[in-house]
Design a protein around this motif. Structure first.
Motif, PDB file in Angstrom:
ATOM      1  N   LYS A 191       2.201  -0.137 -27.882  1.00 34.02           N
ATOM      2  CA  LYS A 191       0.836  -0.871 -27.564  1.00 34.02           C
ATOM      3  C   LYS A 191      -0.174  -0.806 -28.909  1.00 34.02           C
ATOM      4  N   SER A 192      -0.712   0.550 -29.264  1.00 28.89           N
ATOM      5  CA  SER A 192      -2.010   0.826 -29.850  1.00 28.89           C
ATOM      6  C   SER A 192      -0.838   0.500 -31.651  1.00 28.89           C
ATOM      7  N   LEU A 193       0.268   0.895 -31.697  1.00 30.67           N
ATOM      8  CA  LEU A 193       1.132   1.051 -33.067  1.00 30.67           C
ATOM      9  C   LEU A 193       1.816  -0.799 -33.252  1.00 30.67           C
ATOM     10  N   LEU A 194       1.570  -1.550 -32.570  1.00 29.53           N
ATOM     11  CA  LEU A 194       2.073  -2.519 -33.043  1.00 29.53           C
ATOM     12  C   LEU A 194       0.814  -4.060 -32.533  1.00 29.53           C
ATOM     13  N   VAL A 195      -0.342  -3.529 -32.519  1.00 25.64           N
ATOM     14  CA  VAL A 195      -1.029  -4.259 -32.922  1.00 25.64           C
ATOM     15  C   VAL A 195      -2.591  -3.189 -32.697  1.00 25.64           C
ATOM     16  N   GLY A 196      -3.051  -2.435 -32.201  1.00 23.25           N
ATOM     17  CA  GLY A 196      -4.026  -1.957 -33.356  1.00 23.25           C
ATOM     18  C   GLY A 196      -3.518  -1.211 -35.215  1.00 23.25           C
ATOM     19  N   LYS A 197      -2.842  -0.086 -35.041  1.00 24.33           N
ATOM     20  CA  LYS A 197      -2.556  -0.585 -36.565  1.00 24.33           C
ATOM     21  C   LYS A 197      -2.018  -1.374 -37.008  1.00 24.33           C
ATOM     22  N   VAL A 198      -1.225  -2.604 -36.360  1.00 21.21           N
ATOM     23  CA  VAL A 198      -1.551  -3.863 -38.201  1.00 21.21           C
ATOM     24  C   VAL A 198      -2.322  -4.375 -37.930  1.00 21.21           C
ATOM     25  N   VAL A 199      -2.520  -4.004 -37.609  1.00 25.86           N
ATOM     26  CA  VAL A 199      -4.944  -4.433 -37.576  1.00 25.86           C
ATOM     27  C   VAL A 199      -5.630  -3.137 -38.513  1.00 25.86           C
ATOM     28  N   ASN A 200      -5.582  -2.062 -37.931  1.00 26.59           N
ATOM     29  CA  ASN A 200      -5.677  -1.372 -39.520  1.00 26.59           C
ATOM     30  C   ASN A 200      -5.447  -1.382 -40.584  1.00 26.59           C
ATOM     31  N   LEU A 201      -4.172  -1.336 -40.892  1.00 26.42           N
ATOM     32  CA  LEU A 201      -4.093  -1.537 -42.266  1.00 26.42           C
ATOM     33  C   LEU A 201      -3.515  -2.706 -42.787  1.00 26.42           C
ATOM     34  N   LEU A 202      -3.693  -3.888 -42.057  1.00 27.27           N
ATOM     35  CA  LEU A 202      -4.003  -5.531 -42.321  1.00 27.27           C
ATOM     36  C   LEU A 202      -5.874  -5.089 -43.211  1.00 27.27           C
ATOM     37  N   CYS A 203      -6.417  -3.856 -43.064  1.00 30.97           N
ATOM     38  CA  CYS A 203      -7.975  -4.310 -43.153  1.00 30.97           C
ATOM     39  C   CYS A 203      -8.122  -2.839 -43.897  1.00 30.97           C
ATOM     40  N   GLY A 204      -6.657  -2.521 -45.141  1.00 35.54           N
ATOM     41  CA  GLY A 204      -6.703  -1.820 -45.655  1.00 35.54           C
ATOM     42  C   GLY A 204      -7.286  -0.077 -45.483  1.00 35.54           C
ATOM     43  N   GLY A 205      -6.268  -0.024 -44.367  1.00 31.51           N
ATOM     44  CA  GLY A 205      -6.634   1.903 -43.408  1.00 31.51           C
ATOM     45  C   GLY A 205      -5.619   1.921 -43.735  1.00 31.51           C
ATOM     46  N   LYS A 206      -5.558   3.586 -44.404  1.00 40.23           N
ATOM     47  CA  LYS A 206      -4.905   4.331 -44.776  1.00 40.23           C
ATOM     48  C   LYS A 206      -3.053   4.578 -43.930  1.00 40.23           C
ATOM     49  N   ALA A 207      -2.242   4.412 -45.308  1.00 41.12           N
ATOM     50  CA  ALA A 207      -0.857   4.140 -44.933  1.00 41.12           C
ATOM     51  C   ALA A 207      -0.559   6.001 -44.866  1.00 41.12           C
ATOM     52  N   THR A 208       0.877   6.325 -43.996  1.00 37.62           N
ATOM     53  CA  THR A 208       0.612   7.721 -44.040  1.00 37.62           C
ATOM     54  C   THR A 208       2.716   7.584 -43.893  1.00 37.62           C
ATOM     55  N   PRO A 209       3.221   8.542 -44.988  1.00 40.49           N
ATOM     56  CA  PRO A 209       4.458   8.070 -44.282  1.00 40.49           C
ATOM     57  C   PRO A 209       5.156   8.308 -42.849  1.00 40.49           C
ATOM     58  N   SER A 210       4.563   8.577 -42.482  1.00 39.41           N
ATOM     59  CA  SER A 210       4.980   8.351 -40.711  1.00 39.41           C
ATOM     60  C   SER A 210       4.916   7.392 -40.460  1.00 39.41           C
TER      61      SER A 210
END
Length: 813
Positions: A128-147
């Motif tokens: 749940k957090s991955l498919l919603v919260g993490k998507v928003v975080n990445l689109l707002c410029g959040g740090k991306a990791t190889p994982s």
């Protein structure tokens, strides 16, 4: 185009729980919806202010869904467009998560316009957090990791692995004013075509913002090195940088979880941003304008004082010389004449320039741009004439050019001159004579010695020919070019030295350094003219600064009063909500204090915070005195401590939700960064800061398990406050395990993780399902009781749905 026929989802807001008879107008309306479905529309009908409006999607299996806003049903039922919201969230291969059924592998969550409160549920670890919260975080410029990017190799089934190891996150937002206007202005400032906002919308008052970010891994040069991660971003199909994507998406989206709430409530600037969302706009405007005016007036006064302090006057000048106008005029006329000669010389020396890249050409180019009063010093209070330095550099360059020509001529003479005994050609001629003397005793021309001597003579002739060629080349290609470069400057070293000598003599006459002669010239002119630029302007500037300071001080006091008014009201409202949030016996106390004076640089300087205040959030708990006796047995002893040290992470998140309900938009101001915080970084002007003060609530706020560790009445209170926030300000996404919260939502999304079938193919299968009716009732029953008492749990789920619908109606009413 191959359009896929959608289906209609009709939601009727009715106070009757039993089946009622549809009137003729309602039947005709449903028939019209069926016609839209046959044409390829998937409309959603929803109630807004007791009037119906048709909105939906045009869907194609080969294109991502784009929001479509149709015309109102009729003129008498026409309403304004819905408020801004998220309409689609998509991710492909995010941490290996792919849609189990779709061939393209994208996990897609669609939200129809008007669905303001969205609940996202599922088993623990389903994503749940991955498919919603993490998507928003990445689109707002959040740090991306190889994982976040799976490293599996493409499978034989290319349809399932068409993207390889690339991860893509996307989001579509429906924007209306004020978000539409602010986003359009931001895109134009970033150089992105803002007209793309309106390409997918059929209503001119709405815009569609499509955000996309893709992540891909590539192997490093060394096998032991870590994977390298590359990121590509786009807005409405146009490639942008990650910073531009974050600039656009950051103010529109906000994510709140226990950790974020805890960090935000620690920062003083974030707490100040909460209060500033409720301060009257005219007070903040008055504050920013008075602050800017005071800073400008203070700067003008400082410049005038610095100008007077940095005057360079002759050592023979005294205050009595001010009355000797003839003496001042003589000095000024003398330097005026010298200035005219210097500038004429500079014009003559620079002349027509040839781009040959030599040091002489560089010196002439510098001289051509220098002016009489140009300051070459990097220190603002010290004057050093750049023109003087350029003339000295020209003298050195001419001398070096002359020395180069002499050295080149000597090199050619040393190589080929017959008149110089030490030249190479003379040495070659002597060697030829010695060789002739050595072979003269041989009478037979066929002897080996004679033959060797002949060959030696031939080699010497070759050397002589090579020396002549070398000398001719040096003369035509090296010496001639040096002379051509020197001829571009018609000045001699003697002429430049004569000008510098006159400059130094004139400076010595006035007892000053040569580099300060232009500054002395200007100071003399100012003295003769009564120092109009400084002495006469300084008193007026001091008066203007005093008036601006009074206005700025009044603005600071007014802002302090307003902030304390908001703090008092916020303390009362949030304290009243704390008992229903499971925090009985506690109170919130917001305290505004003055920590700086108006005349301190931290209050008026560029990059300073707005105002002279700091704010603290205190959590007050009422404790009874256990050791008291007699009349003091029931005395209550309040204990006050900072909220960031006393409250738990879950309590901070719930307090933050209560604050948002009291002051809509406070979460966006706090999470996105307050105007004071941005100004403190020194990268924002007062105008930009004022725009940030007037910023509306974000389009959507994502709460990641904000209701964790609460139940019973506290969970119901959280659900009601989420409904209030979604109706008042922003769309709300709530990732939750609470059945009470999920039952109150307008839309219920369930994230399911698929089993071993997908793991065998190398990825994690996920389903994002919109549940309604029976499916939603079963999901609520699962959330409430798991696998225990399923039948009774479903009855309880029905009751939750009825209560949730009633709660939404009460909020909307």
């Amino acid at each position: 185009m191959n359009w896929r026929i959608g289906f209609a989802e009709i939601f009727w807001r009715s106070s009757f729980r039993s089946v009622h008879v549809l009137r003729f107008r309602e039947c005709a309306f449903i028939f019209a919806v069926a016609l839209l479905c046959a044409q390829g529309f998937q409309p959603t009908l929803f109630s807004q202010s007791k009037r119906l409006q048709v909105l939906g999607y045009l869907k194609s299996p080969h294109t991502r869904p784009k929001p479509f806003l149709s015309q109102p049903v009729s003129e008498d039922t026409a309403v304004s467009p819905p408020k801004s919201q998220i309409v689609s969230i998509r991710s492909t291969n995010l941490a290996g998560a792919r849609d189990h059924d779709a061939k393209q592998g994208s996990v897609c969550i669609n939200i129809a316009p008007g669905q303001n409160l969205v609940a996202v549920t599922g088993e623990t670890g389903s994503g749940k957090s991955l498919l919603v919260g993490k998507v928003v975080n990445l689109l707002c410029g959040g740090k991306a990791t190889p994982s976040l990017v799976a490293t599996f190799e493409p499978h034989e089934d290319s349809t399932l692995y068409s993207g390889g190891v690339t991860t893509v996150v996307e989001m579509d937002l429906l924007l209306t004013d004020p978000h539409l206007g602010a986003t359009k202005a931001t895109l134009e400032r970033l150089g992105v075509n803002s007209s793309l906002l309106f390409s997918a919308a059929t209503n001119s008052s709405c815009g569609i913002l499509c955000l996309r970010r893709s992540l891909a891994t590539s192997l490093a040069t060394s096998e032991r090195a870590k994977l390298r991660l590359k990121s590509a971003c786009s807005i409405n199909g146009q490639s942008v940088t990650l910073k531009a994507l974050a600039t656009v998406a950051g103010p529109l989206l906000a994510t709140v979880d226990a950790g974020i709430a805890a960090n935000a409530l620690v920062k003083t600037t974030s707490l100040m941003a909460i209060l500033d969302t409720a301060v009257k706009p005219q007070v903040k405007t008055y504050m920013t304008q008075s602050k800017a005016k005071y800073r400008v007036c203070r700067r003008e006064r400082e410049v005038l004082e610095a100008e007077l302090a940095s005057r360079v006057l002759p050592t023979s000048y005294t205050s009595d010389s001010l009355n000797d106008v003839e003496l001042l005029t003589h000095w000024i006329d003398e330097i005026d004449a010298f200035e005219s000669r210097v500038m004429s010389f500079c014009k003559f020396a620079s002349g027509l320039q040839d781009s040959n890249g030599s040091a002489l050409e560089t010196a002439r180019a510098e001289l051509a741009t220098a002016t009489w009063m140009e300051n070459g010093s990097r220190r603002p209070n010290i004057f050093s004439s750049r023109l003087y330095d350029c003339i000295v550099m020209l003298r050195d360059a001419i001398r070096d050019a002359d020395n180069q020509i002499v050295a080149a001529y000597d090199a050619i003479e040393t190589l080929s001159s017959m008149s110089r005994s030490e030249s190479t050609m003379s040495s070659l001629e002597r060697a030829r004579k010695l060789l002739f003397d050595a072979a003269q005793s041989e009478e037979s021309p066929n002897s080996k010695i004679s033959q060797a001597a002949e060959e030696s003579h031939e080699l010497l002739n070759s050397v002589e020919s090579t020396l002549l060629n070398c000398s001719r080349f040096m003369e035509s290609n090296f010496l001639n070019r040096l002379e051509e470069c020197r001829q571009t400057c018609p000045c001699s070293v003697e002429a430049v030295d004569g000008l510098l000598l006159e400059w130094n003599t004139l400076a010595r006459k006035h007892g000053i350094a040569p580099t300060t002669l232009p500054s002395c010239h200007k100071a003399l002119q100012n003295e003769r003219n009564g120092n109009v630029e400084a002495l006469q302007l300084l008193p007026a500037s001091i008066e203007q600064e005093a008036q601006a300071f009074v206005s700025f001080r009044d603005a600071c006091e007014l802002l302090t009063i307003e902030r304390r008014r908001v703090a008092e009201r916020l303390s009362e409202v949030v304290t009243d909500r704390l008992p229903c949030l499971g925090m009985e016996g506690m109170a919130l106390q917001v305290e505004v204090s003055e920590v700086r004076r108006c005349d301190e640089p931290s209050a008026y300087g560029t990059g300073s915070v707005l105002g002279t205040n700091e704010v603290d959030f205190w959590l007050v708990s009422a404790l009874s005195s256990a050791n008291a006796t007699g009349t003091n047995a029931n005395r209550v002893v309040p204990r006050r401590s900072p909220i960031h040290t006393t409250a738990s992470s879950g309590e901070k998140a719930r307090i933050l939700l209560a604050i948002e309900c009291a002051l809509p938009g406070s979460i966006g101001a706090m999470i996105d960064g307050s105007a004071s915080n941005a100004a403190a970084a020194g990268d924002e002007s007062d105008d930009d800061m004022e725009q940030r003060f007037s910023k509306q609530s974000p389009v959507a706020v994502i709460y990641d398990e904000i209701d964790a560790h609460v139940g019973g009445n506290a969970a119901v209170a959280v659900a009601n406050m989420l409904a209030i926030q979604s109706s008042q300000s922003s769309q709300v996404f709530c990732i939750t395990h609470s059945a009470s919260v999920a039952a109150t939502a307008d839309l219920h999304i369930v994230i399911q993780s698929v089993g071993d079938k997908t793991k065998e193919k190398g990825y994690n299968g996920v389903k994002a399902l919109t549940v309604e009716g029976i499916a939603r009732r079963k999901e609520l029953a699962r959330m409430a009781s798991g696998n225990l008492a399923k039948a009774e749990a479903e009855i309880f789920a029905d009751a939750l749905l009825r209560a949730g619908a009633e709660s939404r109606r009460s909020v909307e009413g």
